[in-house]
Design an enzyme around this catalytic site. Structure first.
Site, PDB file in Angstrom:
ATOM      1  N   ASP A 108      -2.379   6.449  -5.879  1.00  0.00           N
ATOM      2  CA  ASP A 108      -2.575   5.532  -4.759  1.00  0.00           C
ATOM      3  C   ASP A 108      -2.999   4.170  -5.403  1.00  0.00           C
ATOM      4  O   ASP A 108      -3.427   3.665  -6.242  1.00  0.00           O
ATOM      5  CB  ASP A 108      -3.673   5.954  -4.079  1.00  0.00           C
ATOM      6  CG  ASP A 108      -4.148   5.021  -2.891  1.00  0.00           C
ATOM      7  OD1 ASP A 108      -3.090   4.626  -2.183  1.00  0.00           O
ATOM      8  OD2 ASP A 108      -5.146   4.769  -2.674  1.00  0.00           O
TER       9      ASP A 108
ATOM     10  N   ASP B  29       0.622  -1.213  -0.024  1.00  0.00           N
ATOM     11  CA  ASP B  29       0.004  -0.057  -0.040  1.00  0.00           C
ATOM     12  C   ASP B  29       0.559   1.333   0.158  1.00  0.00           C
ATOM     13  O   ASP B  29       1.469   1.613   0.834  1.00  0.00           O
ATOM     14  CB  ASP B  29      -0.685  -0.086   1.222  1.00  0.00           C
ATOM     15  CG  ASP B  29      -1.885   1.094   1.166  1.00  0.00           C
ATOM     16  OD1 ASP B  29      -1.976   1.761   0.319  1.00  0.00           O
ATOM     17  OD2 ASP B  29      -2.462   1.403   2.389  1.00  0.00           O
TER      18      ASP B  29
END
Length: 498
Positions: free
Chosen positions: A375, A179
Site C-alpha cells: 500500500d 493512492d
C-alpha cells in the site's frame, strides 16, 4: 612545594589517560559497528540526519527511465519542501498525529478487507442523498446537504505522497494525493455549492473545459461506484476516509493529462462537498484494481502497469511514478499478485523475514492467515503479532550486540533507541521475503522512524493478532521501484530506483 606540583602533574596525566581511553573505546565501538556493517550484506549504514525534515528542496534528481515507459511524473511528499503545496499547508503534522492517522487508515483497510473476504461488504445502490439542482444560470445549487451512509463503515485514510496532473481542455494543473488503496479519482470543483476545504491551486471549473461532461445515471460506469446516487439524471459518487475526510459530488468525465499523455473520457469525481486532511491537495488519484481506477481505465494505453519510487527522505528529494509496460525496472524481483481477495487492494504472499541476513523462525501460516497487501498510503508496515514479536526480538538482540542504548516506546512503535550524538548508525539488515523467492531488502532509510535523536524506532508495528491483513507500508518501500502489473498479475521490487 615540590610534592604538590608532582601531584598536579600526575592528576593531569590521569585525566589525559581517561580521555584517551574514552576516545579509544568510542573508536573501537565504531570500528566494530563498521566491521559488522561490512560483513556480507547483513548490516546497513544509516545517515541519521536523513531521517529528519530538511528546510529546502534539493536539485531534482535525474532518474534513469526505460525507453518503453509511456509516462513519468514526479513524486514528492506532500508536507516536504519539494511539494507544490509546501508554502500553503502550514505546520506539518506531529509524529503522534502521523501515527494516529496511519492507525485510522490501517483499521479502515482491515475493516474493508474483512468485510470483502467474509462477504459482508454490500454495495449500496443509492447511498448518496442530495438535492442538487440547476439554477437558471446553469449552475448546480443545493437545498440539502449531500451525505454518506453511516452504515458504510470506515473507508480509507488519505495518503501522503502527491503528483501533479492536468485536467480538462485546455488542461489545468492539479496536485493530488496518489493512492494504491483507492479506486476513484476526484478533485474539488466549482461552484462548490456545499463545502470545499482550502487548496493551493484554483478549483477545477467544469464550465471552462470544452471536454467535460457529467456521467448519466444510466451509464454502466455509474454502477461501478461503491457508493452512488442520482440527481436530475446525473450520477453522484460518495467517498469517505478513515481519518474523517470525505468527498461527494458528480461522477463526470474529461481529459486527464499525465506527463505528455492525454487520457480522453477519463471518469472521475467532481466534488461539490469535500472535507478533510488532504494537505491542501486538489484531490486524490486512485490507483487500485477496481473498475473506476486510473489503472483500469487507462489499461488500453498502459497495459494496466505502473511503478513508483518513493524518495529516501520526505523532504529535499523526489521520486517518480511511471506508467506503461516499460515501468518495470530491469532488476525488479517479481512475486505473484494474488487476486482472489476482492478488488482494489494489491495482495502478495509474504512468506518470511530476514534480520541480519538470517531467516527468522516464523511459520508461513502466520502470514497466510490474514494475507498481506502492498500500500502506498500506509506509513508503517503492519505485521501479524507473532511475526512482529520475532522481528522486534531479533532486531533488538542485534542492536544490543552493537552497543546501542534503548529508548522508550512511542505510540505504536515498541522497539526504540537513543541515537543522540550518532551521525551514522550501523543497523542489522531487514528483508521481507515473498512467494517465488522475491525479496524487499529494506533500505536503511526505511528501517527506522525518528521521533527525536533520542527516540529512533524500528518502523514496524503489530496488528495485535495473527488474523488481520498485513500491510507493507511506504516507509519500507523507500528507494525501491515498486511495480504493479495487472496484465501479468505481478508485483515487483527493484532496489536503488531513486
Amino acid at each position: 612545594m615540590v610534592a604538590p606540583v608532582s601531584r598536579r602533574r600526575g592528576h593531569g596525566c590521569f585525566l589525559r589517560l581517561v580521555a584517551a581511553a574514552a576516545v579509544l573505546a568510542a573508536f573501537l565501538l565504531g570500528a566494530a559497528r563498521a566491521e559488522a556493517g561490512s560483513s556480507s550484506g547483513d548490516r546497513v549504514l544509516l545517515n541519521v540526519e536523513s531521517l529528519f525534515p530538511g528546510k529546502s528542496c534539493a536539485t531534482p534528481q535525474e532518474h534513469k527511465r526505460s525507453a518503453a515507459t509511456s509516462a513519468r511524473m514526479t513524486i514528492v511528499h506532500r508536507h516536504g519542501p519539494c511539494s507544490p503545496l509546501a508554502d500553503a499547508h502550514g505546520k506539518p503534522p506531529s509524529h503522534a498525529e502521523i501515527l494516529a492517522a496511519d492507525q485510522n487508515r490501517v483499521e479502515s483497510i482491515q475493516h474493508r478487507v474483512s468485510a470483502t473476504t467474509t462477504g459482508k461488504l454490500t454495495k449500496l445502490a443509492t447511498p448518496v442523498q442530495t438535492a442538487l439542482k440547476k439554477n437558471p444560470a446553469g449552475h448546480y445549487t443545493s437545498s440539502s446537504t449531500p451525505s454518506l451512509p453511516a452504515s458504510s463503515g470506515r473507508a480509507l485514510g488519505t495518503g501522503n505522497y502527491v503528483v501533479t496532473v492536468g485536467l480538462g481542455t485546455p488542461a489545468s494543473p492539479y496536485t493530488v494525493v496518489f493512492d494504491t488503496g483507492s479506486d476513484t479519482t476526484w478533485v474539488q470543483c466549482r461552484p462548490c455549492v456545499v463545502k470545499c476545504y482550502k487548496q493551493k491551486q484554483p478549483l477545477f471549473d467544469p464550465a471552462k473545459s470544452s471536454t467535460y461532461a457529467n456521467v448519466s445515471c444510466t451509464d454502466p460506469a455509474c454502477a461501478d461506484l461503491d457508493q452512488s446516487g442520482c440527481s436530475g439524471g446525473h450520477c453522484l459518487y460518495g467517498l469517505q476516509y478513515g481519518d474523517g475526510s470525505s468527498s461527494v459530488g458528480f461522477f463526470a468525465q474529461d481529459t486527464l493529462t499525465i506527463a505528455h499523455d492525454a487520457i480522453k473520457g477519463f471518469r472521475f469525481g467532481c466534488g461539490e462537498k469535500n472535507s478533510g486532511l488532504f494537505g491542501k491537495a486538489a484531490g486524490l488519484m486512485g490507483l487500485g484494481r477496481g473498475k473506476t481506477s486510473l489503472t483500469v481505465q487507462a489499461s488500453g494505453k498502459y497495459g494496466g502497469a505502473f511503478a513508483y519510487c518513493l524518495p529516501a527522505s520526505s523532504s529535499g528529494t523526489t521520486g517518480h511514478l511511471d506508467f506503461g509496460p516499460g515501468a518495470a525496472p530491469a532488476n525488479a524481483r517479481l512475486t505473484p499478485m494474488l487476486t482472489d481477495k476482492g478488488q482494489t487492494f494489491y495482495f502478495v504472499g509474504l512468506t518470511g523475514i530476514r534480520v541480519g541476513g538470517k531467516q527468522l523462525s516464523i511459520p508461513e501460516s502466520v502470514f497466510s492467515t490474514g494475507g498481506t497487501i502492498v500500500d502506498s498510503g500506509t506509513v508503517i508496515t503492519r505485521l501479524p503479532a507473532t511475526a512482529n514479536a520475532a522481528l522486534s526480538s531479533a532486531f533488538d538482540a542485534a542492536m544490543a550486540a552493537l552497543g546501542y542504548k534503548k529508548a522508550p516506546a512511542f505510540s505504536i512503535l515498541d522497539t526504540c533507541y537513543d541515537f543522540t550524538g550518532i551521525s551514522e548508525a550501523t543497523l542489522p539488515a531487514v528483508s521481507l521475503v515473498f512467494q517465488g523467492g522475491a525479496s524487499l531488502d529494506v533500505d536503511a532509510s526505511g528501517i527506522m522512524f525518528a521521533v527525536t535523536p533520542a527516540q529512533v524506532c524500528l518502523a514496524f508495528a503489530s496488528n495485535g493478532d495473527d488474523d488481520s491483513v498485513g500491510i507493507i507500508g511506504n516507509t519500507q518501500q523507500k528507494t525501491h521501484g515498486v511495480l504493479f502489473d495487472l496484465g501479468k498479475k505481478t508485483v515487483g521490487f527493484a532496489p536503488g530506483a531513486c
